[in-house]
Design a protein around this motif. Structure first.
Motif, short mmCIF file in Angstrom:
data_model
loop_
_atom_site.label_atom_id
_atom_site.label_comp_id
_atom_site.label_asym_id
_atom_site.label_seq_id
_atom_site.Cartn_x
_atom_site.Cartn_y
_atom_site.Cartn_z
N GLY A 53 0.78 -1.14 0.08
CA GLY A 53 0.39 -0.27 0.21
C GLY A 53 0.66 1.23 0.01
O GLY A 53 0.55 2.08 -0.26
N ASP A 54 2.08 1.42 0.55
CA ASP A 54 2.91 2.48 0.08
C ASP A 54 3.41 3.00 -1.16
O ASP A 54 3.52 2.16 -1.91
CB ASP A 54 4.69 2.31 1.15
N ARG A 55 3.43 4.11 -0.69
CA ARG A 55 3.24 4.68 -3.03
C ARG A 55 5.57 4.65 -2.81
O ARG A 55 5.84 5.29 -1.92
CB ARG A 55 3.19 5.91 -2.63
N VAL A 56 6.01 4.49 -3.84
CA VAL A 56 6.88 4.33 -4.29
C VAL A 56 7.08 5.31 -5.58
O VAL A 56 6.74 4.60 -6.75
CB VAL A 56 7.35 3.16 -4.60
N ALA A 57 6.94 6.21 -5.87
CA ALA A 57 7.35 7.59 -6.83
C ALA A 57 8.74 6.83 -7.80
O ALA A 57 9.31 7.00 -7.29
CB ALA A 57 7.25 9.05 -5.95
N ILE A 58 7.82 7.59 -8.85
CA ILE A 58 10.10 7.54 -9.98
C ILE A 58 9.51 8.63 -10.45
O ILE A 58 8.54 8.77 -11.19
CB ILE A 58 9.13 6.19 -10.56
N VAL A 59 10.27 8.82 -10.78
CA VAL A 59 11.01 10.07 -11.34
C VAL A 59 11.64 10.21 -12.46
O VAL A 59 13.19 9.99 -12.12
CB VAL A 59 10.86 12.01 -10.88
N CYS A 60 11.61 9.81 -13.35
CA CYS A 60 12.58 8.75 -14.64
C CYS A 60 12.03 9.21 -16.16
O CYS A 60 10.81 8.68 -16.29
CB CYS A 60 12.64 7.86 -14.07
N ALA A 80 3.73 1.82 -7.78
CA ALA A 80 4.14 2.76 -8.27
C ALA A 80 3.27 3.73 -8.21
O ALA A 80 2.55 3.41 -9.36
CB ALA A 80 4.76 2.07 -9.56
N THR A 81 4.03 5.08 -8.26
CA THR A 81 3.35 5.99 -8.51
C THR A 81 4.30 7.03 -10.06
O THR A 81 5.59 7.65 -9.08
CB THR A 81 3.29 7.03 -7.00
N SER A 82 3.94 6.73 -10.57
CA SER A 82 5.17 7.29 -12.35
C SER A 82 4.72 8.95 -12.22
O SER A 82 3.10 9.48 -11.79
CB SER A 82 4.55 7.06 -13.21
N LEU A 83 6.08 10.47 -11.80
CA LEU A 83 5.85 11.66 -12.01
C LEU A 83 6.15 11.93 -13.09
O LEU A 83 7.01 11.23 -13.19
CB LEU A 83 6.11 12.62 -10.74
N ASN A 84 6.02 13.09 -13.54
CA ASN A 84 6.18 13.23 -14.65
C ASN A 84 7.04 14.17 -14.74
O ASN A 84 6.99 15.49 -14.21
CB ASN A 84 4.91 14.57 -15.91
N PRO A 161 -4.61 -1.47 -5.44
CA PRO A 161 -4.09 -0.99 -6.39
C PRO A 161 -2.51 -1.22 -6.71
O PRO A 161 -1.80 -1.67 -5.61
CB PRO A 161 -4.24 0.65 -6.25
N VAL A 162 -2.25 -1.47 -8.00
CA VAL A 162 -0.52 -0.81 -8.10
C VAL A 162 -0.35 -0.21 -9.33
O VAL A 162 1.04 -0.22 -8.41
CB VAL A 162 -0.12 -1.98 -8.92
N LEU A 163 -0.33 1.20 -9.42
CA LEU A 163 -0.60 1.81 -9.82
C LEU A 163 -0.70 3.41 -10.33
O LEU A 163 -2.62 3.29 -9.70
CB LEU A 163 -0.30 1.83 -11.65
N GLN A 164 -0.54 4.30 -9.36
CA GLN A 164 -1.26 5.78 -9.24
C GLN A 164 -0.67 6.72 -10.45
O GLN A 164 0.48 6.38 -10.31
CB GLN A 164 -0.95 6.34 -8.09
N MET A 165 -1.32 6.85 -11.23
CA MET A 165 -1.33 8.41 -12.01
C MET A 165 -1.52 9.56 -12.12
O MET A 165 -2.59 9.43 -11.88
CB MET A 165 -1.52 7.39 -13.60
N TYR A 166 -1.33 10.26 -11.97
CA TYR A 166 -2.17 12.24 -11.93
C TYR A 166 -2.22 12.81 -13.31
O TYR A 166 -1.56 12.02 -14.58
CB TYR A 166 -0.44 12.43 -11.50
N THR A 167 -3.32 12.83 -13.56
CA THR A 167 -4.00 13.38 -14.44
C THR A 167 -3.19 14.65 -15.25
O THR A 167 -2.59 15.31 -14.38
CB THR A 167 -5.12 13.81 -14.21
N SER A 168 -3.26 15.27 -16.34
CA SER A 168 -2.81 16.93 -16.56
C SER A 168 -3.14 17.94 -15.88
O SER A 168 -2.35 18.61 -15.64
CB SER A 168 -3.12 17.26 -18.08
#
Length: 179
Positions: A53-60, A80-84, A161-168
């Motif tokens: 449940g913890d978020r792991v962000a990715i800036v890559c 996995a929280t992908s950040l733009n 949940p497995v992914l968290q994506m942010y809207t625009s």
């Protein structure tokens, strides 16, 4: 039987261990290579205290380590929280806080953004650098070094949940959409 995202990689490693699973610049990784590295990363994250449940962000940008981070998070039940990476440091900082990330993978390509975030948004996070060293971060290869390459022994919720994506955020602040 429900399959988890991590199960897909496990199966590929069993059925196609020597087939090419990813090519990134000069690097070629087989499914077995990827699976082993993902398991090492998953075990390292668990050792660092990352829980289901913890978020792991990715800036890559696109990189083998990006793929490994997504699969490792899935295998340990983290999100996995992908950040733009095209966002400003302020925007990335806001999303890191909003997501309540416990760790962040940060590409050295974005050194300036990293430096702008280091004192505030990254101060409480475990930061793993991809592509080299960043001051205050542990380098990716050093982070996974020495960890078991077997599947982390965790019970994972198949409905989580497995992914968290942010809207625009075209009509306001970006929203964290869960998959």
């Amino acid at each position: 039987m429900d399959l988890l995202l991590g199960d897909l990689l496990e199966r590929a490693a069993v059925y196609f261990p020597n087939k090419i699973g990813a090519v990134c610049k000069e690097r070629t990784l087989t499914y077995n290579d990827i699976n082993r590295r993902v398991n090492m990363l998953g075990n390292a994250l668990v050792e660092k205290g990352i829980q289901p449940g913890d978020r792991v962000a990715i800036v890559c940008e696109n990189a083998a380590e990006y793929l490994e981070a997504v699969f490792a998070a899935a295998k340990i039940g983290a999100v996995a929280t992908s950040l733009n990476w095209r966002l400003s440091p302020t925007e990335i900082g806001n999303l890191l806080r909003h997501s309540d990330a416990k760790a962040v993978f940060f590409s050295t390509r974005f050194q300036d953004t990293f430096d702008a975030l280091k004192k505030d948004a990254l101060s409480e996070l475990s930061v793993i650098s991809i592509g080299g060293a960043l001051s205050g971060a542990v380098e990716y290869e050093a982070f996974i070094f020495g960890y078991a390459d077997s599947l982390p022994a965790l019970s994972i919720d198949h409905q989580a949940p497995v992914l968290q994506m942010y809207t625009s955020g075209t009509t306001g602040q970006p929203k964290g959409v869960m998959l």
